[in-house]
Design a protein around this motif. Structure first.
Motif, PDB file in Angstrom:
ATOM      1  N   GLY A 245      36.640 -48.959  30.294  1.00  0.00           N
ATOM      2  CA  GLY A 245      35.404 -49.325  30.982  1.00  0.00           C
ATOM      3  C   GLY A 245      35.104 -50.797  30.856  1.00  0.00           C
ATOM      4  N   VAL A 246      35.636 -51.600  31.749  1.00  0.00           N
ATOM      5  CA  VAL A 246      35.456 -53.049  31.697  1.00  0.00           C
ATOM      6  C   VAL A 246      34.025 -53.414  32.074  1.00  0.00           C
ATOM      7  N   GLU A 247      33.426 -54.276  31.272  1.00  0.00           N
ATOM      8  CA  GLU A 247      32.053 -54.717  31.543  1.00  0.00           C
ATOM      9  C   GLU A 247      32.008 -55.627  32.771  1.00  0.00           C
ATOM     10  N   SER A 248      30.832 -55.711  33.381  1.00  0.00           N
ATOM     11  CA  SER A 248      30.680 -56.450  34.642  1.00  0.00           C
ATOM     12  C   SER A 248      30.860 -57.952  34.479  1.00  0.00           C
ATOM     13  N   ASP A 249      30.718 -58.474  33.250  1.00  0.00           N
ATOM     14  CA  ASP A 249      30.858 -59.923  33.047  1.00  0.00           C
ATOM     15  C   ASP A 249      32.275 -60.333  32.644  1.00  0.00           C
ATOM     16  N   ALA A 250      33.228 -59.414  32.695  1.00  0.00           N
ATOM     17  CA  ALA A 250      34.602 -59.711  32.294  1.00  0.00           C
ATOM     18  C   ALA A 250      35.245 -60.717  33.241  1.00  0.00           C
TER      19      ALA A 250
ATOM     20  N   ASP B 179      34.849 -62.599  28.436  1.00  0.00           N
ATOM     21  CA  ASP B 179      33.917 -62.996  29.488  1.00  0.00           C
ATOM     22  C   ASP B 179      33.971 -64.487  29.799  1.00  0.00           C
TER      23      ASP B 179
ATOM     24  N   ARG C  89      35.196 -56.962  25.928  1.00  0.00           N
ATOM     25  CA  ARG C  89      34.115 -56.631  26.859  1.00  0.00           C
ATOM     26  C   ARG C  89      34.431 -55.323  27.589  1.00  0.00           C
ATOM     27  N   VAL C  90      34.448 -54.240  26.784  1.00  0.00           N
ATOM     28  CA  VAL C  90      34.652 -52.893  27.322  1.00  0.00           C
ATOM     29  C   VAL C  90      33.588 -51.974  26.726  1.00  0.00           C
ATOM     30  N   ARG C  91      33.341 -50.853  27.389  1.00  0.00           N
ATOM     31  CA  ARG C  91      32.331 -49.914  26.911  1.00  0.00           C
ATOM     32  C   ARG C  91      32.881 -48.961  25.850  1.00  0.00           C
TER      33      ARG C  91
END
Length: 376
Positions: A140-145, A223, A74-76
């Motif tokens: 870039g870690v996603e917000s749901d991590a 996530d 879960r990264v960009r």
């Protein structure tokens, strides 16, 4: 009939009353080794004296230049990093004390059958590497991590489950800067030795050793909470097998004594001459800074406060303590115990759990002081 993994990989068990160490435990003890307690005189443990626990095999790394560390999930922006690229990041060096979660297991009754540690599964090193938060920031870690999962190159089977060694950390720990988790490539100023995770390992200050994944090859952001074997099955504090248990995380306070005098070869009983004897050792805690150390020379009946040195800026490393004792002829039992700023202190009687984890029972060191009539 074809054998299955469960036929060669036994479930966890407790030793029967009076059962001695089995060949399986002796084989583990021969593969792994603890710190000779006299080596605590070193502020930084030489790599060959630092404790080692290897779950499976030490992976054979033919060429460090070909080693890759991947960062994904879960990264960009997924990363595929060489060792050269990792060394180009700003380097951080941290002095960190590592302790095996099972330290002291062999002293419990009933004894959990596993690596039979006494109290020597500890060591302190200067680890150099890249702050994990920098790598996760670049990815870039996603917000749901939720968790970050670390996979090592060591592969084996445990309790019937074939697996790569994997552990997870909560996102807040993985991205935090107090303490700062490191992806380390150096130990005491030199490349990691094979037994300590060459070419890359994780260093998580304050956590027991199972979190410091060696031979690190992949970092995956997920996530959902990580439920791999080493997270949800192996390293849990349980009273009964069916319990979910509590996770093993931060190191409980412990003080150890550098055994004074000289030892008997088999019993390890120490022999000291009558008169002033310097008692010294190390103390540490991953839960809060150590605030005091006490020493007993009568088997824990009475305690005296020892002199505790400052941490010299190394919050996550052990601290030296010392005390003078006037030895007199007879048999004695020396002990020491640590207290930390969160109110934790070592117990005189150890609470028991099935895995033998987070055991910080007060050390007992038998000492003989000969009198004028004692002869060899």
């Amino acid at each position: 009939m074809r054998r299955r993994l469960s036929d060669v990989s036994r479930p966890a068990r407790l030793a029967s009353s009076g059962e001695g160490l089995g060949q399986d435990e002796l084989a583990l003890a021969a593969r792994n080794h603890g710190l000779p307690l006299e080596a605590m005189r070193h502020d930084v443990t030489p790599p060959g004296l630092h404790y080692v626990l290897t779950h499976y095999d030490i992976p054979h790394v033919q060429d460090d230049a070909s080693w890759r560390l991947t960062v994904g999930g879960r990264v960009r922006h997924a990363l595929d990093l060489s060792l050269a690229r990792l060394r180009a990041y700003p380097a951080v060096t941290a002095r960190v004390t590592l302790e095996c979660a099972g330290n002291g297991r062999a002293l419990l009754a009933p004894r959990p059958v596993s690596q039979p540690w006494l109290v020597e599964a500890v060591g302190t090193a200067d680890w150099t590497g890249v702050p994990l938060r920098l790598l996760l920031g670049e990815a870039g870690v996603e917000s749901d991590a939720v968790d970050v999962v670390f996979t090592g190159a060591d592969h084996g089977v445990e309790r019937g489950v074939e697996q790569d060694y994997q552990r997870g950390l909560p996102l807040a720990v993985a991205t935090g800067d107090d303490p700062e988790v490191l992806v380390a490539y150096s130990m005491n100023g030199a490349p990691l030795p094979p037994q300590h995770g060459s070419p890359l390992r994780l260093v998580v200050p304050g956590w027991y050793g199972m979190a410091h994944v060696k031979w690190l090859r992949d970092i995956t952001v997920v996530d959902t909470p990580f439920t791999g074997f080493q997270q949800s099955v192996a390293y849990r504090i349980r009273q009964e097998p069916e319990e979910a248990g509590e996770p093993v995380t931060l190191i409980a306070p412990r003080a150890l004594l550098i055994p004074p005098g000289f030892p008997d070869f088999m019993s390890r009983t120490r022999v000291v001459e009558p008169g002033p004897v310097l008692l010294e050792g190390r103390a540490w805690s991953g839960r809060a800074p150590v605030t005091s150390v006490e020493v007993s020379t009568d088997g824990g009946l009475t305690w005296q406060r020892a002199r505790l040195e400052p941490d010299h800026g190394h919050r996550w490393a052990w601290r030296r303590w010392s005390s003078m004792w006037s030895a007199f002829p007879g048999e004695h039992v020396l002990s020491t115990r640590a207290h930390d700023a969160a109110g934790n202190r070592q117990p005189l009687e150890q609470p028991w759990n099935r895995g033998g984890f987070a055991n910080n029972l007060v050390q007992r060191v038998p000492v003989f002081c000969p009198g004028p009539d004692d002869t060899a």
